[in-house]
Design an enzyme around this catalytic site. Structure first.
Site, PDB file in Angstrom:
ATOM      1  N   SER A  46      45.322  -1.651  46.818  1.00 31.10           N
ATOM      2  CA  SER A  46      45.194  -0.442  46.004  1.00 31.10           C
ATOM      3  C   SER A  46      46.514   0.294  45.784  1.00 31.10           C
ATOM      4  O   SER A  46      46.630   1.084  44.853  1.00 31.10           O
ATOM      5  CB  SER A  46      44.187   0.518  46.633  1.00 31.10           C
ATOM      6  OG  SER A  46      44.554   0.813  47.967  1.00 31.10           O
ATOM      7  N   ASP A 341      44.656  11.366  48.483  1.00 34.69           N
ATOM      8  CA  ASP A 341      43.205  11.399  48.727  1.00 34.69           C
ATOM      9  C   ASP A 341      42.807  11.019  50.156  1.00 34.69           C
ATOM     10  O   ASP A 341      41.655  10.737  50.417  1.00 34.69           O
ATOM     11  CB  ASP A 341      42.492  10.473  47.733  1.00 34.69           C
ATOM     12  CG  ASP A 341      42.924   9.011  47.862  1.00 34.69           C
ATOM     13  OD1 ASP A 341      43.680   8.690  48.806  1.00 34.69           O
ATOM     14  OD2 ASP A 341      42.495   8.192  47.027  1.00 34.69           O
ATOM     15  N   HIS A 344      45.659   7.148  49.872  1.00 36.44           N
ATOM     16  CA  HIS A 344      46.691   6.800  48.892  1.00 36.44           C
ATOM     17  C   HIS A 344      47.654   7.962  48.670  1.00 36.44           C
ATOM     18  O   HIS A 344      47.323   9.114  48.969  1.00 36.44           O
ATOM     19  CB  HIS A 344      46.016   6.382  47.581  1.00 36.44           C
ATOM     20  CG  HIS A 344      44.997   5.305  47.789  1.00 36.44           C
ATOM     21  ND1 HIS A 344      43.646   5.564  47.819  1.00 36.44           N
ATOM     22  CD2 HIS A 344      45.147   3.997  48.044  1.00 36.44           C
ATOM     23  CE1 HIS A 344      42.999   4.429  48.058  1.00 36.44           C
ATOM     24  NE2 HIS A 344      43.885   3.470  48.210  1.00 36.44           N
TER      25      HIS A 344
END
Ligand SMILES: *[C@@H]1O[C@H](CO)[C@@H](O)[C@H](O)[C@H]1NC(C)=O
Ligand SMILES: *[C@@H]1O[C@H](CO)[C@@H](O)[C@H](O)[C@H]1NC(C)=O
Ligand SMILES: *[C@@H]1O[C@H](CO)[C@@H](O)[C@H](O)[C@H]1NC(C)=O
Ligand SMILES: *[C@@H]1O[C@H](CO)[C@@H](O)[C@H](O)[C@H]1NC(C)=O
Ligand SMILES: *[C@@H]1O[C@H](CO)[C@@H](O)[C@H](O)[C@H]1NC(C)=O
Ligand SMILES: *[C@@H]1O[C@H](CO)[C@@H](O)[C@H](O)[C@H]1NC(C)=O
Ligand SMILES: *[C@@H]1O[C@H](CO)[C@@H](O)[C@H](O)[C@H]1NC(C)=O
Length: 378
Positions: A46, A341, A344
């Site tokens: 990610s 968040d 990340h």
């Protein structure tokens, strides 16, 4: 916190998924119009995914796209990136005068002219079967680096270059984004040791790198792990006495550091085995820690508090209402925060890190060396 709870939490969350003075070699920064590389192929999780998760558990899957807090700083909320804006790979493509990389799973006609991104959020380094076998799979993220290599092979097959070497590899930058952080997260609450994960993950990453090198890749950047103990989620879950000298979770940082050391020794072996390739190690660990030690210099006011989330100080983070869910709120100045968040990073942090990689001395050999080598070979 109960192990089962921890595991589920991590799985849910992870599936989303300086300018340092250039001491001597300020030689080649990329000219505004020049294009040192024709293409970039990227891999990772990610931290590098620019949209392969789309329509799955991707960020804009939380609520209506235009209301999604993801992409609030850049991309007008319409992103499938796990950040408020651009990722390191986006700054890399910008600096090389190339367009943002399209995700492999959602290629449109002609979209792959300048490269393709195979990175997918939640991806592990170790094959998915390992997690299934050990009952550590919720089947949310079946992708691993092997999956990405499979996609890559399929892609090359369509280009007609699988058996023979692909000519344009001489003109291609391979960006091997950080991968394996999820493997360590998925193991929490199980009896599988960190040693086992490290060995298997590095073996898997090495296999993928070897495949690229055998196919003729000449310019490769491999990112190490960031200090994962500095991520908000780690701080939130760990006990308060599990801290290192920069205030992050010691046990997690020790694991990441050990992983990076093994990765670097593998890279060193590849450099000997493939002397014609330039293999750059991007030191995410040192870059991140440098920011942690002097955050104000980079414009950061908050090291651990999330910009997007809910819950109480000090982290303003709750696993029950993460960024993108209705109760979560977004801070007014994302660029003051390192963490976006819980897992990340903010665009601001990705930008600082990418500068450290591209212009600073946090890549070995320096990224400039790679550019100069490319320039010499035309
Ligand atoms: C990078 O250079 C700075 C000085 O410009 C130095 O303090 C720092 O230790 C160097 N970092 C690495 C990783 O070499
Ligand atoms: C966001 O929208 C504005 C106004 O429509 C536009 O000028 C800008 O280019 C868009 N930015 C991105 C990254 O799509
Ligand atoms: C991919 O295709 C879309 C739609 O055709 C276009 O808007 C976008 O700019 C393209 N991206 C790249 C990297 O070529
Ligand atoms: C996984 O779960 C199954 C069914 O509950 C059990 O039979 C098996 O022993 C477990 N495997 C491991 C490695 O724990
Ligand atoms: C691996 O886990 C063991 C047991 O929890 C711990 O003692 C050791 O320090 C860890 N190793 C690393 C490199 O973090
Ligand atoms: C944390 O949340 C509180 C409200 O719950 C807010 O007043 C505060 O500004 C937030 N802290 C940061 C650093 O965003
Ligand atoms: C969201 O906020 C509402 C109203 O304050 C509350 O009733 C609800 O429990 C919250 N949901 C979560 C998941 O925290």
């Amino acid at each position: 916190m109960a192990p089962s709870m921890t595991t589920i939490t991590l799985i849910t969350i992870y599936t989303f998924s300086l300018l340092v003075s250039i001491t001597s070699c300020a030689a080649s920064t990329v000219e505004e119009t020049s294009r040192p590389f024709k293409k970039i192929y990227a891999f990772g999780d990610s931290f590098t995914d620019t949209g392969n998760t789309k329509n799955a558990e991707g960020p804009s899957g939380f609520g209506h796209v235009s209301n999604s807090p993801y992409g609030t700083t850049f991309f007008n909320h319409s992103t499938n990136r796990y950040s408020d804006g651009r990722l390191v790979i986006d700054f890399v493509t910008e600096s090389l005068n190339l367009p943002y990389l399209p995700p492999y799973l959602h290629l449109k006609k002609g979209n792959d002219t300048f490269g393709v991104n195979f990175a997918v959020a939640g991806s592990t380094a170790i094959n998915h079967a390992f997690f299934v076998m050990n009952n550590l799979s919720l089947d949310i993220t079946p992708q691993s680096i092997q999956t990405q290599m499979l996609w890559f092979n399929r892609y090359l097959q369509k280009q007609g270059c699988v058996e023979s070497k692909c000519n344009d590899f001489d003109e291609t930058l391979f960006w091997f984004g950080e991968i394996g952080v999820n493997d360590y997260a998925y193991r929490l609450g199980s009896t599988i040791s960190n040693d086992t994960i490290r060995k298997l993950a590095i073996s898997s990453v090495s296999g993928a790198l070897q495949t690229l090198l055998q196919k003729g890749a000449k310019y490769i950047v491999v990112e190490g792990f960031p200090p994962t103990g500095c991520l908000t989620l780690a701080m939130y879950l760990a006990s308060e006495d599990d801290r290192d000298e920069i205030g992050c979770v010691k046990s997690a940082n020790d694991e990441s550091n050990a992983h990076n050391l093994l990765l670097q020794s593998k890279i060193q072996e590849f450099r000997k085995q493939y002397p014609h390739a330039v293999i750059v190690y991007a030191d995410y660990w040192e870059a991140y820690r440098t920011v942690m030690k002097n955050p104000a210099k980079y414009g950061f006011k908050d090291l651990f508090t999330v910009c997007c989330g809910s819950g109480e100080p000090p982290y303003n983070f709750s696993v029950f209402a993460t960024c993108g869910t209705p109760n979560a709120t977004v801070c007014t100045s994302p660029s003051h925060y390192i963490n976006w968040d819980g897992v990340h990073l903010t665009e601001a942090m990705y930008k600082v890190v990418s500068n450290m990689f591209l212009q600073g001395n946090f890549t070995q050999p320096p990224f400039n060396f790679l550019l100069e080598t490319k320039e010499r070979h035309g």
